[in-house]
Design an enzyme around this catalytic site. Structure first.
Site, mmCIF file in Angstrom:
data_model
loop_
_atom_site.group_PDB
_atom_site.id
_atom_site.type_symbol
_atom_site.label_atom_id
_atom_site.label_comp_id
_atom_site.label_asym_id
_atom_site.label_seq_id
_atom_site.Cartn_x
_atom_site.Cartn_y
_atom_site.Cartn_z
ATOM 1 N N TYR A 81 60.590 83.420 -18.996
ATOM 2 C CA TYR A 81 60.174 84.381 -19.934
ATOM 3 C C TYR A 81 59.737 85.650 -19.166
ATOM 4 C CZ TYR A 81 59.716 80.924 -23.589
ATOM 5 O OH TYR A 81 59.962 79.947 -24.566
ATOM 6 N N LYS A 141 32.900 61.066 -15.868
ATOM 7 C CA LYS A 141 32.744 61.567 -17.322
ATOM 8 C C LYS A 141 34.399 62.330 -17.325
ATOM 9 C CE LYS A 141 30.989 65.710 -14.759
ATOM 10 N NZ LYS A 141 29.944 66.547 -14.416
HETATM 11 C C1 LIG Z 1 29.520 66.417 -13.056
HETATM 12 C C2 LIG Z 1 28.096 66.038 -12.443
HETATM 13 C C3 LIG Z 1 27.894 65.520 -11.470
HETATM 14 C C4 LIG Z 1 29.030 65.076 -10.424
HETATM 15 O O1 LIG Z 1 29.473 66.262 -9.909
HETATM 16 P P1 LIG Z 1 30.415 66.340 -8.589
HETATM 17 O O2 LIG Z 1 30.457 67.712 -8.140
HETATM 18 O O3 LIG Z 1 31.682 66.070 -9.301
HETATM 19 O O4 LIG Z 1 30.139 65.239 -7.594
HETATM 20 C C5 LIG Z 1 26.763 65.030 -11.072
HETATM 21 N N1 LIG Z 1 25.345 65.120 -11.754
HETATM 22 C C6 LIG Z 1 25.829 66.119 -12.985
HETATM 23 C C7 LIG Z 1 24.473 66.265 -13.765
HETATM 24 C C8 LIG Z 1 26.913 66.522 -13.334
HETATM 25 O O5 LIG Z 1 27.158 67.204 -14.353
#
Ligand SMILES: *Cc1c(COP(=O)(O)O)cnc(C)c1O
Length: 348
Positions: free
Chosen positions: A244, A35
């Site tokens: 800044y 993702k």
């Molecule tokens: C993002 C996510 C994962 C992966 O999580 P990590 O901590 O990056 O391994 C797995 N399951 C769900 C439902 C997620 O939202």
């Protein structure tokens, strides 16, 4: 060229996937979470190398990300969508053969009405209270859902990055209770859950951040190196200020290097006066505020001015930068900017 250079080691991603895969028994499938553009590292090359390493099932957050994953992966891979089947998703799910993880009765109904011949998975809440059907919702529609042969029933742990947290065992027993006796593949573990051991693995693990070298997978191989070019250096006299709001003041005659990268590239302003840049193995502290496109770094102690300094390198992981900026490695990775010149190592 004033663009920073982001090197992404695809072979390290493949090795991290294989190492996480080796933690579960042979009949447990290890999926890959890609993702958010593969945690900011680029869905195309990352999904391809993971498929080559042996991953067959992938997870994305939205149907649009699923379409991008399908283009990268071709037709064989299974692409699961965490957000399920939203209004407006039907065409994308159909055209790109995506697998929605339906998370409410409304989504289940939408899916069965719009794409009755398309398979789906189910997300149940086991205590995180974020996504998934509550137990009473699930019992209302379980027989309807099960009559369509769901591909997966999944849930997500809220505290898996802390092995000692009592909620891990609570969610495990809740997940067992709501899935008891069902002949459907089950999945509970992301990276943290994978590390918690076999009781959490069920039919499939779903690591994300561990693939990309992040906590809580502390044995992960580093995946990214971020090198930022020095545009200019200057001498700063005692009492003069840098950047800044004049938030850094020279206490001794100092040399300041100005680097090309800033908060527009994902280097959060919370790193102002806190980040460390590396000249090889030598740490150099950020002097002053992070600007939109520029960083100012105290390099007084360097004998020779390097052409670039590294923010991410073997000496400093994404999690160490995150700690300095008061955030987590996930956020550092997914904020990596689009102005960097991206170089993929290990790609065919
Ligand atoms: C993002 C996510 C994962 C992966 O999580 P990590 O901590 O990056 O391994 C797995 N399951 C769900 C439902 C997620 O939202």
């Amino acid at each position: 060229m004033a663009s920073g250079n982001l090197k992404i080691d695809l072979n390290a991603i493949a090795r991290n996937w294989r190492a996480l895969d080796a933690m579960s028994a042979g009949d447990v499938e290890t999926a890959a979470v890609v993702k958010a553009d593969a945690y900011g590292l680029g869905i195309g090359p990352v999904a391809k190398i993971l498929a080559k390493a042996g991953a067959h099932t992938f997870f994305v957050a939205t149907a649009e990300e699923g379409a991008a994953a399908r283009v990268a992966l071709g037709n064989d891979a299974i692409i699961n969508v965490f957000s399920g089947h939203m209004a407006g998703d039907t065409t994308t799910i159909r055209d790109f053969h995506l697998m929605p993880m339906v998370n409410s009765i409304e989504q289940l109904t939408r899916h069965l009405e719009n794409l009755p011949s398309f398979q789906f998975g189910i997300q149940l809440d086991s205590g995180m209270n974020r996504l998934g059907m509550e137990p009473h919702e699930w019992s209302a529609v379980a027989s309807l859902a099960l009559s369509s042969d769901p591909t997966l029933i999944m849930s997500h742990l809220a505290c898996a990055d802390d092995p000692a947290h009592p909620q891990n065992a609570d969610q495990l027993s809740q997940f067992r209770a709501i899935t008891a006796g069902l002949d459907v593949p089950l999945s509970l573990a992301a990276t943290g859950g994978t590390l918690l051991g076999p009781a959490f693995h069920f039919s499939m693990t779903r690591p994300g951040v561990g693939l990309y070298g992040g906590f809580p997978y502390s044995d992960a191989q580093a995946v990214v190196r971020l090198s930022l070019p020095v545009i200019q250096t200057r001498e700063v006299a005692v009492g003069e200020t840098v950047g800044y709001s004049a938030s850094w003041r020279a206490e001794r005659p100092s040399k300041i290097a100005t680097l090309s990268a800033g908060y527009a590239d994902g280097i959060t302003r919370a790193l102002s006066n806190a980040a460390i840049l590396y000249a090889g193995d030598t740490p150099c502290p950020l002097a002053g505020r992070v600007s939109m496109d520029l960083l100012t770094v105290d390099v007084s102690h360097l004998d020779q001015m390097p052409s670039h300094l590294d923010l991410l390198c073997p000496a400093q992981t994404v999690d160490q930068v995150a700690e300095l900026g008061g955030t987590i490695g996930y956020e550092i990775l997914t904020s990596l900017g689009h102005r960097y010149e991206r170089q993929y190592l290990g790609q065919e």
